[in-house]
Design a protein around this motif. Sequence first.
Motif, mmCIF file in Angstrom:
data_model
loop_
_atom_site.group_PDB
_atom_site.id
_atom_site.type_symbol
_atom_site.label_atom_id
_atom_site.label_comp_id
_atom_site.label_asym_id
_atom_site.label_seq_id
_atom_site.Cartn_x
_atom_site.Cartn_y
_atom_site.Cartn_z
ATOM 1 N N ARG A 100 0.828 -1.206 0.000
ATOM 2 C CA ARG A 100 0.000 0.000 0.000
ATOM 3 C C ARG A 100 0.861 1.255 0.000
ATOM 4 O O ARG A 100 2.001 1.237 0.476
ATOM 5 N N ASP A 101 0.293 2.334 -0.529
ATOM 6 C CA ASP A 101 0.883 3.659 -0.371
ATOM 7 C C ASP A 101 0.526 4.126 1.036
ATOM 8 O O ASP A 101 -0.650 4.248 1.379
ATOM 9 N N GLU A 103 0.742 6.969 2.575
ATOM 10 C CA GLU A 103 0.072 8.268 2.715
ATOM 11 C C GLU A 103 -1.414 8.188 2.364
ATOM 12 O O GLU A 103 -2.259 8.731 3.073
ATOM 13 N N THR A 104 -1.742 7.492 1.270
ATOM 14 C CA THR A 104 -3.142 7.433 0.822
ATOM 15 C C THR A 104 -3.850 6.157 1.257
ATOM 16 O O THR A 104 -5.073 6.069 1.184
ATOM 17 N N ASN A 105 -3.067 5.149 1.685
ATOM 18 C CA ASN A 105 -3.577 3.824 2.065
ATOM 19 C C ASN A 105 -4.160 3.055 0.879
ATOM 20 O O ASN A 105 -4.826 2.034 1.056
ATOM 21 N N ASN A 106 -3.909 3.534 -0.337
ATOM 22 C CA ASN A 106 -4.377 2.828 -1.530
ATOM 23 C C ASN A 106 -3.520 1.591 -1.783
ATOM 24 O O ASN A 106 -2.301 1.608 -1.590
ATOM 25 N N THR A 153 9.376 7.332 -1.400
ATOM 26 C CA THR A 153 8.081 7.342 -0.726
ATOM 27 C C THR A 153 8.121 6.352 0.423
ATOM 28 O O THR A 153 9.095 5.613 0.600
#
Length: 333
Positions: A100-101, A103-106, A153
């Motif tokens: 997952r990313d 920051e965005t939790n995507n 990131t």
Amino acid sequence: MTEGNFVDYVKIFVASGNGGKGSVHLHREKYITKGGPDGGDGGRGGHVIVRGDKNLWTLINFKFKKHFKAGHGEHGSKNRSTGADGADVYMDVPLGTVVRDTETNNILFEITEHQEERIVMEGGKGGRGNWHFKSATNQTPRYAQPGIPGQETQITLELKVLADVGLVGFPNAGKSTLLSVMTSAKPKIADYEFTTLKPNLGIVKYRDFRSFVMADIPGIIEGAAEGKGLGHYFLRHIERNATLLFLIPADSNDISKEYEILLDELRRYNPELLDKERLVAISKSDMLDEELVAEMSVELDKDLKGVSYLFISSVAQQGIQELKDRLWELLNE
């Protein structure tokens, strides 16, 4: 595997490499005084790559190393020589890992196959050398492209246990005891709630040298779908199980109600979990006599609405072989 070694959630920093600069060079050699531009391209920056490994069961390797940086591409040089690409960095993870990313939790991707490779951060492209910019009106360009910087990131690695059968039940329902009886696993067993804080895996040996994997998932409490108790920490592991075995103790105040609460928590977390095969096991049944079992069966036939159930006792070894048979049937339907 000890409980402390089971790591299923980590945040790590990743950075790809910078692309190398293109070269500004004019060809010179004996008898050729003005040979024109021949500056080579810069090399590509290194990628950060996530790779699946079927031999891993935990994210323990990322517990102490949480920074991954790929190598930078080398600069171009004369004679149109391209610089070397930066070294890629590989992060080996167990199958069932979700990336997952942070920051965005995507969700970026999931790793489900052995040796599957996915680039989580691409390296910067190398700059073009000055020979690319030669034209009829500009035959000696004295400029080249710089390399594109790498990216960085923070990502989250989240492991969802891959098992054939997942044990679902309230705390202290006897899941760890059942796992220890059916497999060679040695989970922590004690007479208090939340003895199990991390999933435990065991291999169930079946007839004719066949086997399947069973996972003891930490106990559910009412409101788990909203994050109460251990909340999403363990519910995500249930997503990867092919069959769900609901374990409810025979001394429960209301077996049917307890089953409905467990089912509702799964429904609220992810409705797709209800599409999995289900089996209910009434544990600690050695305390029941035949008459009581018959009475309870009448109620369960009515309340469980067609879901199969059976009475077992891990301590007295009652119904264990029948349970294995039923689970094998469900896994191979």
